[in-house]
Design a protein around this motif. Sequence first.
Motif, PDB file in Angstrom:
ATOM      1  N   GLN A 134      -4.072   2.845  -3.939  1.00 47.34           N
ATOM      2  CA  GLN A 134      -2.943   2.776  -4.595  1.00 47.34           C
ATOM      3  C   GLN A 134      -1.879   1.763  -4.065  1.00 47.34           C
ATOM      4  O   GLN A 134      -1.610   2.048  -2.962  1.00 47.34           O
ATOM      5  N   VAL A 135      -1.499   1.229  -5.070  1.00 51.94           N
ATOM      6  CA  VAL A 135      -0.244   0.101  -4.612  1.00 51.94           C
ATOM      7  C   VAL A 135       0.932   0.207  -5.408  1.00 51.94           C
ATOM      8  O   VAL A 135       1.023   0.871  -6.523  1.00 51.94           O
ATOM      9  N   ALA A 136       1.950  -0.411  -4.844  1.00 51.17           N
ATOM     10  CA  ALA A 136       3.236  -0.597  -5.429  1.00 51.17           C
ATOM     11  C   ALA A 136       3.225  -2.198  -5.711  1.00 51.17           C
ATOM     12  O   ALA A 136       3.040  -2.950  -4.733  1.00 51.17           O
ATOM     13  N   ARG A 137       3.606  -2.568  -7.109  1.00 46.23           N
ATOM     14  CA  ARG A 137       3.696  -4.081  -7.309  1.00 46.23           C
ATOM     15  C   ARG A 137       5.172  -4.088  -7.737  1.00 46.23           C
ATOM     16  O   ARG A 137       5.695  -3.666  -8.619  1.00 46.23           O
TER      17      ARG A 137
ATOM     18  N   LEU B 228       0.613  -6.500   1.270  1.00 46.16           N
ATOM     19  CA  LEU B 228      -0.795  -6.667   1.020  1.00 46.16           C
ATOM     20  C   LEU B 228      -0.827  -8.124   0.292  1.00 46.16           C
ATOM     21  O   LEU B 228      -1.793  -8.766   0.809  1.00 46.16           O
ATOM     22  N   GLN B 229       0.047  -8.480  -0.438  1.00 47.58           N
ATOM     23  CA  GLN B 229       0.114  -9.661  -1.082  1.00 47.58           C
ATOM     24  C   GLN B 229       1.455 -10.192  -1.286  1.00 47.58           C
ATOM     25  O   GLN B 229       2.339  -9.265  -1.891  1.00 47.58           O
TER      26      GLN B 229
ATOM     27  N   LEU C 135       5.777  -1.113 -10.386  1.00 43.30           N
ATOM     28  CA  LEU C 135       4.818  -0.482 -10.853  1.00 43.30           C
ATOM     29  C   LEU C 135       3.964   0.166  -9.830  1.00 43.30           C
ATOM     30  O   LEU C 135       3.979  -0.419  -8.772  1.00 43.30           O
ATOM     31  N   THR C 136       3.478   1.131 -10.018  1.00 41.87           N
ATOM     32  CA  THR C 136       2.216   1.676  -9.149  1.00 41.87           C
ATOM     33  C   THR C 136       1.022   2.043 -10.081  1.00 41.87           C
ATOM     34  O   THR C 136       0.978   2.681 -11.096  1.00 41.87           O
ATOM     35  N   LEU C 137      -0.060   1.856  -9.304  1.00 44.19           N
ATOM     36  CA  LEU C 137      -1.398   2.062  -9.990  1.00 44.19           C
ATOM     37  C   LEU C 137      -2.463   2.084  -8.978  1.00 44.19           C
ATOM     38  O   LEU C 137      -2.316   1.563  -7.619  1.00 44.19           O
ATOM     39  N   THR C 138      -3.495   2.915  -9.174  1.00 46.11           N
ATOM     40  CA  THR C 138      -4.503   3.000  -7.902  1.00 46.11           C
ATOM     41  C   THR C 138      -5.713   1.998  -8.840  1.00 46.11           C
ATOM     42  O   THR C 138      -6.213   2.361  -9.816  1.00 46.11           O
ATOM     43  N   TYR C 139      -6.328   1.186  -7.910  1.00 44.52           N
ATOM     44  CA  TYR C 139      -7.389   0.311  -8.284  1.00 44.52           C
ATOM     45  C   TYR C 139      -9.028   1.023  -8.332  1.00 44.52           C
ATOM     46  O   TYR C 139      -8.888   1.709  -7.147  1.00 44.52           O
ATOM     47  N   PRO C 140      -9.677   0.797  -9.165  1.00 45.68           N
ATOM     48  CA  PRO C 140     -10.898   1.655  -9.174  1.00 45.68           C
ATOM     49  C   PRO C 140     -11.704   1.010  -7.898  1.00 45.68           C
ATOM     50  O   PRO C 140     -11.568  -0.144  -7.273  1.00 45.68           O
TER      51      PRO C 140
ATOM     52  N   ASP D  62       0.775  -1.063   0.025  1.00 46.95           N
ATOM     53  CA  ASP D  62       0.029   0.089   0.032  1.00 46.95           C
ATOM     54  C   ASP D  62       1.136   1.228   0.023  1.00 46.95           C
ATOM     55  O   ASP D  62       1.913   1.458   0.946  1.00 46.95           O
ATOM     56  N   ILE D  63       0.516   2.339  -1.118  1.00 46.60           N
ATOM     57  CA  ILE D  63       1.469   3.293  -1.085  1.00 46.60           C
ATOM     58  C   ILE D  63       1.319   4.399  -0.051  1.00 46.60           C
ATOM     59  O   ILE D  63       2.324   4.887   0.338  1.00 46.60           O
ATOM     60  N   ALA D  64       0.274   4.147   0.640  1.00 50.92           N
ATOM     61  CA  ALA D  64       0.162   5.204   1.941  1.00 50.92           C
ATOM     62  C   ALA D  64       0.916   4.685   3.189  1.00 50.92           C
ATOM     63  O   ALA D  64       1.341   5.228   4.015  1.00 50.92           O
TER      64      ALA D  64
END
Length: 452
Positions: free
Chosen positions: A266-269, A295-296, A248-253, A221-223
């Motif tokens: 918003q997560v970082a993978r 998170l995973q 990568l980083t993205l925000t899931y809807p 979690d980017i937070a």
Amino acid sequence: MAAMDHSLGRMIDSRDEFAARLPVLIPGDDGYDDARTGFQLFDPHRPAVLVAATDPEQVRTAVELAGAQGLPLAVQATGHGRAVPTEGVLINTRRMSGVRVDPKARTAWVEAGAPWRAVIDAAAPHGLAPLSGSLPGVGAISYTLGGGVGLLARRYGFAADHVRRIDLVTPDAEMHRVTADSDAELFWALRGGGGGLGVVTGMEIDLVPVARIYGGNLVFDIAQVPDALSEWARWTADLPDEMTSAALTLTYPDLPMMPEWLRGRQVARLQISYAGSAEEGTRFVAPLRRLGPILQDTVRELPFTESGAVFDEPEQPHAYRGRNVLVDALDPDDLAGLTKVAAPSESVMTIAGVRHLGGALARKPGVPNAVGHRDAAYSVSVLSPLLGDETAAVAAIHRAALAPFAPAALGISLNFTFGPVDDDEFRRAFAPDDHARLTALVKRFDPHGMLL
């Protein structure tokens, strides 16, 4: 050969000539829309004649007829990286999907429309693997023509470095078997030059002795871990060639179909592919696992047939645009900017990613090819799904996101450019001398500008 009509806005008068000699689809036919669209849904091809080729001779015939009528021609297998749509003739190679493996020679013969999944599955029973990409559904041929940076890239180099033979139909409708011995200049250009010299009907490639990898995702979690991307970049500074990775980083809807633990977050993978033992891989990945709450964690030993799990990319066709830049260094502050562009507050959804290059990618292959910017240390990319006609807004966001990397920029990668490529962008994919060589070859083989 007639000059090409690139402003074609009419129906082809002589469709009957195509239909008499080839399996064709025209607007209104069942299957036409599916065959012309492919994985990329935005701005699809609109061909007056779509040739559903099943063998090299049909490809040759389609090229011959298009040339005789002065019609622009495009070719599509899976349609992941389509750039310029055609209204003339489209050759769809989806039915040419055969793969033959020679386990003693450690090679595979791959037909024009085969996706990497077919090659992976054919090679696996022999303990072998191709230098495939992050998404097994991508077409093997088009990927390799653009260079090909895959899950084993830092260990074995570009996919284009491991091509032995290419069967090609040039715009004059001649069939060629191209090797380093038969035509060294053409062989050089086809491997990494991005196409544009003809229609490839098949390719012989090397396979490598890889049956299993240690790979998967670490999701933060980017937070909670705001520096995940920059910490990953620091981690890459001292790794063996066997470790290929990306972040990568993205925000899931925030939508019901999303897993609850990802909604609106918003997560970082951090994506890991280690071509070695699970014990060694665990040791190398340990610093990443200590970055913060996870998170995973899907990083594990897995068969190469499950290599798609490393990037875990969507396989559902959709509309998107993307751009990239190759850099020789990364600044943590610039990575913080990438994190911001993918934040929930942004008006357009953007997936920002970085891939670690170097290793075998930086070394010259045994037989030289046209792959550009081997000295790049990282590739930085941004990609946005399109929900409507948002191309102008997306283009502006992508330019702003990549602008901070300009001081370290070496050029671009054709494989990670999703959208039209103008002359300047194409030039930036190669060293100046190599660009001049490619341009001269295109003028030699396609003087009328037939191929799109």
